[in-house]
Write a protein that holds these residues in place. Structure first.
Motif, PDB file in Angstrom:
ATOM      1  N   GLY A   1       4.058  11.131  -2.992  1.00 56.50           N
ATOM      2  CA  GLY A   1       4.792  10.037  -3.661  1.00 56.50           C
ATOM      3  C   GLY A   1       6.215   9.953  -4.796  1.00 56.50           C
ATOM      4  O   GLY A   1       5.787  11.018  -5.484  1.00 56.50           O
TER       5      GLY A   1
ATOM      6  N   ILE B   1       0.728   0.909   6.606  1.00 49.98           N
ATOM      7  CA  ILE B   1       1.697  -0.248   6.576  1.00 49.98           C
ATOM      8  C   ILE B   1       3.035  -0.692   7.495  1.00 49.98           C
ATOM      9  O   ILE B   1       2.938  -1.872   8.606  1.00 49.98           O
ATOM     10  N   ARG B   2       3.482   0.239   8.305  1.00 54.32           N
ATOM     11  CA  ARG B   2       4.289  -0.285   9.812  1.00 54.32           C
ATOM     12  C   ARG B   2       2.659  -0.205  10.274  1.00 54.32           C
ATOM     13  O   ARG B   2       3.578  -1.126  11.958  1.00 54.32           O
TER      14      ARG B   2
ATOM     15  N   ASN C   1      -1.799   9.665  -2.005  1.00 51.71           N
ATOM     16  CA  ASN C   1      -0.284   9.720  -1.167  1.00 51.71           C
ATOM     17  C   ASN C   1       0.243  10.609  -2.529  1.00 51.71           C
ATOM     18  O   ASN C   1       1.120  10.227  -3.443  1.00 51.71           O
TER      19      ASN C   1
ATOM     20  N   GLN D   1       2.559  -4.381  10.219  1.00 53.66           N
ATOM     21  CA  GLN D   1       3.921  -4.622  10.731  1.00 53.66           C
ATOM     22  C   GLN D   1       4.579  -4.754  11.879  1.00 53.66           C
ATOM     23  O   GLN D   1       4.592  -5.779  12.146  1.00 53.66           O
TER      24      GLN D   1
ATOM     25  N   LYS E   1       2.296   4.654   4.662  1.00 51.46           N
ATOM     26  CA  LYS E   1       3.480   3.880   4.682  1.00 51.46           C
ATOM     27  C   LYS E   1       3.264   4.003   6.568  1.00 51.46           C
ATOM     28  O   LYS E   1       3.287   2.877   7.209  1.00 51.46           O
ATOM     29  N   GLU E   2       2.599   5.022   7.004  1.00 47.01           N
ATOM     30  CA  GLU E   2       2.177   4.499   8.786  1.00 47.01           C
ATOM     31  C   GLU E   2       0.920   3.270   9.114  1.00 47.01           C
ATOM     32  O   GLU E   2       1.193   2.839   9.706  1.00 47.01           O
TER      33      GLU E   2
ATOM     34  N   THR F   1       3.887  -4.333   2.842  1.00 46.99           N
ATOM     35  CA  THR F   1       5.206  -3.905   1.766  1.00 46.99           C
ATOM     36  C   THR F   1       5.020  -2.140   1.640  1.00 46.99           C
ATOM     37  O   THR F   1       3.947  -1.948   1.443  1.00 46.99           O
ATOM     38  N   TRP F   2       4.989  -1.344   2.223  1.00 50.01           N
ATOM     39  CA  TRP F   2       5.267   0.178   1.809  1.00 50.01           C
ATOM     40  C   TRP F   2       5.430   0.430   0.195  1.00 50.01           C
ATOM     41  O   TRP F   2       6.495  -0.392  -0.145  1.00 50.01           O
TER      42      TRP F   2
ATOM     43  N   PRO G   1       6.141   3.656  -2.714  1.00 47.96           N
ATOM     44  CA  PRO G   1       5.594   5.343  -2.613  1.00 47.96           C
ATOM     45  C   PRO G   1       5.474   5.536  -3.709  1.00 47.96           C
ATOM     46  O   PRO G   1       5.944   6.301  -4.358  1.00 47.96           O
TER      47      PRO G   1
ATOM     48  N   ASP H   1       1.141  -1.114  -0.056  1.00 48.11           N
ATOM     49  CA  ASP H   1       0.092  -0.291  -0.097  1.00 48.11           C
ATOM     50  C   ASP H   1       0.903   1.196   0.063  1.00 48.11           C
ATOM     51  O   ASP H   1       2.662   1.090   0.585  1.00 48.11           O
ATOM     52  N   VAL H   2       0.206   2.047  -0.094  1.00 55.97           N
ATOM     53  CA  VAL H   2       1.361   3.542  -0.352  1.00 55.97           C
ATOM     54  C   VAL H   2       1.083   4.365   1.159  1.00 55.97           C
ATOM     55  O   VAL H   2       1.423   6.012   0.784  1.00 55.97           O
TER      56      VAL H   2
END
Length: 272
Positions: A132, A102-103, A129, A106, A99-100, A119-120, A122, A96-97
């Protein structure tokens, strides 16, 4: 009792059975669901939507507990969370675009479910995003050829330009195994949908915006994008995929008996 408990999916044959349990087996006190600030997925109930779609994946897409699954545009794990209880011998990869988002996945999902990988990416998207650095037209899915049994993209192609969708379909065709399936959602413009829009009965007032696409906001087309049914068929077929009939039209345009808001298209990769 059921309304207050957290349930996970268990596979009994090809059926989905919900049983009381913590969704992430170790995240307690209600922390198994993402914070509201990250779960911008519309007004629907986050948990219930995930449950409903898991059942749709099984019913319409033929998802099996031992499938290798790809989630394109996985977001904050709305589809991943119920899949943690369903995929017994299978695995899951999502990108996905956000980031937070995906974090969060994870840190909250992968530690308890090592076969779930996030997986992030960009990738630039004007709505989701805007900072990006990679064009969606150039993004290569970070997975090998012929790898996945099943893929899904829910509320992804409804926020992408036509050329971007075409590229993603080609990448999807590359990473699916022969006879692999994918569950995709779209806003599809059919004669029936056009009539509902014209009459003011549709949930979205789509207007033609060039590039063979419709949108509800010409200043920010990525807010919601629709494609003609025949054009969508053309994109899918030119990517080397085939539609598993029928297409299941959505509630947004008052389709009778619609299972979801958006239109469902299940596609298959050819035999090897």
């Amino acid at each position: 009792m059921r309304d207050k408990a957290i349930y996970v999916a268990k596979a009994i044959g090809r059926r989905v059975v919900w049983a009381p349990a913590d969704l992430l087996n170790g995240i307690r006190n209600g922390r198994s669901l993402p914070p509201r600030g990250l779960s911008f997925v519309g007004p629907t109930n986050f948990e219930q939507t995930g449950k409903d779609f898991l059942e749709h994946f099984v019913e319409y897409g033929g998802l099996s507990p031992d499938d290798r699954v790809l989630d394109m545009g996985c977001g904050i794990g709305r589809m991943a969370i119920p899949l943690t209880g369903y995929l017994q011998d299978g695995s899951y990869k999502g990108f996905d675009v956000g980031k937070e988002m995906i974090r969060w996945c994870q840190h909250r999902i992968t530690p308890e479910h090592p076969s779930f990988d996030f997986t992030w990416a960009p990738i630039y998207n004007a709505k989701y995003n805007p900072f990006g650095t990679v064009s969606a037209l150039e993004y290569e899915f970070p997975y090998p050829d012929d790898h996945f049994d099943f893929a899904l993209a829910t509320s992804l192609f409804t926020h992408m330009a036509r050329a971007e969708v075409q590229h993603y379909l080609e990448e999807l065709s590359r990473v699916l195994k022969p006879e692999g399936r994918a569950f995709l959602t779209f806003f599809l413009i059919s004669p029936e949908a056009e009539a509902e829009i014209a009459a003011g009965r549709a949930d979205f007032d789509f207007q033609l915006n060039g590039d063979r696409a419709w949108t509800i906001d010409s200043r920010l087309p990525e807010e919601a994008i629709a494609f003609a049914v025949d054009d969508t068929r053309e994109m899918i077929e030119s990517a080397g995929l085939a539609i598993r009939e029928p297409i299941h039209h959505g509630r947004w345009a008052n389709a009778p008996g619609a299972p979801t808001l958006q239109d469902i298209v299940v596609v298959e990769a050819p035999r090897g």
